[in-house]
Each structure stands twice: as structure tokens, then as C-alpha cells.
Design an enzyme around this catalytic site. Structure first.
Site, PDB file in Angstrom:
ATOM      1  N   LYS A 112       0.809  -1.253  -0.077  1.00 48.33           N
ATOM      2  CA  LYS A 112       0.060  -0.289  -0.070  1.00 48.33           C
ATOM      3  C   LYS A 112       1.019   1.361  -0.036  1.00 48.33           C
ATOM      4  O   LYS A 112       1.721   1.290   0.964  1.00 48.33           O
ATOM      5  CB  LYS A 112      -0.917  -0.141   1.295  1.00 48.33           C
ATOM      6  CG  LYS A 112      -2.178   1.074   1.363  1.00 48.33           C
ATOM      7  CD  LYS A 112      -2.820   0.672   2.569  1.00 48.33           C
ATOM      8  CE  LYS A 112      -3.964   2.029   2.587  1.00 48.33           C
ATOM      9  NZ  LYS A 112      -4.716   1.800   3.866  1.00 48.33           N
ATOM     10  N   HIS A 114      -0.113   4.433   0.335  1.00 49.02           N
ATOM     11  CA  HIS A 114      -0.775   5.432   1.101  1.00 49.02           C
ATOM     12  C   HIS A 114      -1.312   5.230   2.432  1.00 49.02           C
ATOM     13  O   HIS A 114      -1.014   3.991   2.852  1.00 49.02           O
ATOM     14  CB  HIS A 114      -2.023   6.101   0.437  1.00 49.02           C
ATOM     15  CG  HIS A 114      -3.057   5.169   0.419  1.00 49.02           C
ATOM     16  ND1 HIS A 114      -2.855   4.194  -0.819  1.00 49.02           N
ATOM     17  CD2 HIS A 114      -4.238   4.884   0.960  1.00 49.02           C
ATOM     18  CE1 HIS A 114      -4.090   3.533  -0.507  1.00 49.02           C
ATOM     19  NE2 HIS A 114      -4.656   4.122   0.594  1.00 49.02           N
TER      20      HIS A 114
END
Length: 232
Positions: A112, A114
Site C-alpha cells: 500500500k 498511502h
């Protein structure tokens, strides 16, 4: 190291109850199924069909009871993506209900970029880590989880699975004399806790009086005789 190969009478009964539950839930099916190794198996175990709250809750209960009965010590639970994610969460819940509260974590397939970022979700990986998965065909998923756990500075300590097929693994397309479970135990030095084994399935079929079960027993036994490993 805890010996999780031999069964107590309690573990044997738990295994029989689990096989019955898996059959009644449609998770353990009989017929003709092609395995990853290219074999035609007379039975198929699809843990993805533990697909409602009651079934996955009951499954978690079997995992937790088998783990507590095994005597394996661990500090936290890890679920490899994807099937291991709900297993790790529900097993942690059930262990807590039974008085053994431990943290759990799981990984993403893709990092991921963010928010919190990274590929790991949940509690920080540390101490002796128990990997929870459904079955072990080649040990590939276990090796991937081991690499993730070691990279985080923790110790991959044990693996819990629902069913040990007790059959020969394949390497480079060829049968070898050990199973994936034996490889993880003997080559990777980790303990393995299986709720049930192929031997437990054969016992269930031999003691079940329902029509057609005798035929299933004969086919599963023939498969075991052809592809089974020596557990001695």
C-alpha cells in the site's frame, strides 16, 4: 519440540468431528478432482466454502482446540493472504474466548502506497509466530510467510492447517518421498498442527454407514496407497 504427530484420544475425536463437519458443510467432497500436482484425487477440500458466519466460527473453534491440545507455544498468529487472513482473525478471536489472547497480523499481496503503507497489517510481527492456513500442498505459501516473518525480525515457529493430505510432494514435476508437512517439519524445523489428516478421513469413511461411503473409502484408500507418505 512438541510431538504433534501422535494423537491423543481427545485429538482423535476432534479430528473425527472436524471431518464430519467438513463433509456436512460441503467443504470436503468426493468425486474426481485434479490436484496442483496433476493427480486425480477422489476427494477435494475447499476451505473457501466455509463461507458464512456459523461455518467459519465453527472452523475457528476446531483450529483453536487443536492448537491448545497440541501444546505448541506461540506468541502471535499470522495469516498469509488471502485465505489465511480470515483464518488468522477468527482463530485469534476463538483463542481469546478460550482464555489465550494473542495478537494477530496478515500481509497484503501488494504494498500500500498511502496511509500506513507497507504490506503488513495488524500487530507488529515479533516473538514466535504461528502461521495459520487451510492446507499445505507444496509448502510454497509457508516459505513465503517465513520470509516475511524473518524480514520483520520475528521467528517463524509453527504452522496450523485444517487438513494434512499425507501425500508425496512434487519437486520439478517428480514425486518425492516426503509430504509438504514433513518438509516443513524436518527441513524448515517448524512444528505443524493439523486439525485432521487423511488417516482421519479414512477412519471416518470406514465407520460411516451411509450409502456410497464404502465406495469413497475404497477410492481414497487406493489413492493413499499410491501417493501416501511413510509416517513412521
Amino acid at each position: 519440540m512438541v510431538d504433534v504427530g501422535a494423537q491423543t484420544s481427545e485429538q482423535g475425536q476432534l479430528a473425527q468431528d472436524f471431518v464430519r463437519f467438513a463433509v456436512e458443510s460441503g467443504v470436503l467432497r468426493f468425486g474426481e478432482f485434479k490436484t496442483k500436482a496433476g493427480r486425480l484425487s477422489p476427494y477435494f477440500f475447499n476451505a473457501g466454502l466455509f463461507d458464512d458466519g456459523r461455518k467459519i466460527g465453527r472452523l475457528a473453534e476446531f483450529y483453536a482446540k487443536a492448537l491448545l491440545a497440541s501444546g505448541i507455544e506461540f506468541d502471535m498468529v499470522f495469516g498469509p493472504a488471502y485465505k489465511g487472513i480470515p483464518l488468522a482473525a477468527t482463530v485469534a478471536v476463538e483463542l481469546a474466548r478460550l482464555g489465550r489472547n494473542v495478537p494477530f497480523a496478515y500481509n497484503r499481496k501488494e504494498a500500500k502506497d498511502h496511509g500506513e503503507g507497507g504490506t503488513l497489517v495488524g500487530a507488529p510481527l515479533k516473538g514466535r509466530v504461528l502461521i495459520v492456513d487451510d492446507v499445505m500442498s507444496a509448502g510454497t505459501a509457508a516459505r513465503e510467510s517465513i520470509a516475511i516473518i524473518r524480514a520483520a525480525g520475528a521467528t517463524p515457529h509453527a504452522v496450523a492447517i485444517a487438513l494434512d493430505r499425507q501425500e508425496k510432494a512434487t519437486e520439478n514435476g517428480q514425486d518425492v518421498d516426503h509430504s509438504a508437512v514433513q518438509y516443513v517439519r524436518e527441513q524448515l524445523g517448524m512444528q505443524v498442527c493439523a486439525i485432521a489428516r487423511l488417516a482421519d478421513l479414512l477412519l471416518y469413511l470406514s465407520q460411516n454407514g451411509e450409502e456410497g461411503m464404502r465406495s469413497h473409502h475404497e477410492k481414497v484408500l487406493a489413492y493413499r496407497q499410491r501417493y501416501g507418505v511413510n509416517e513412521g
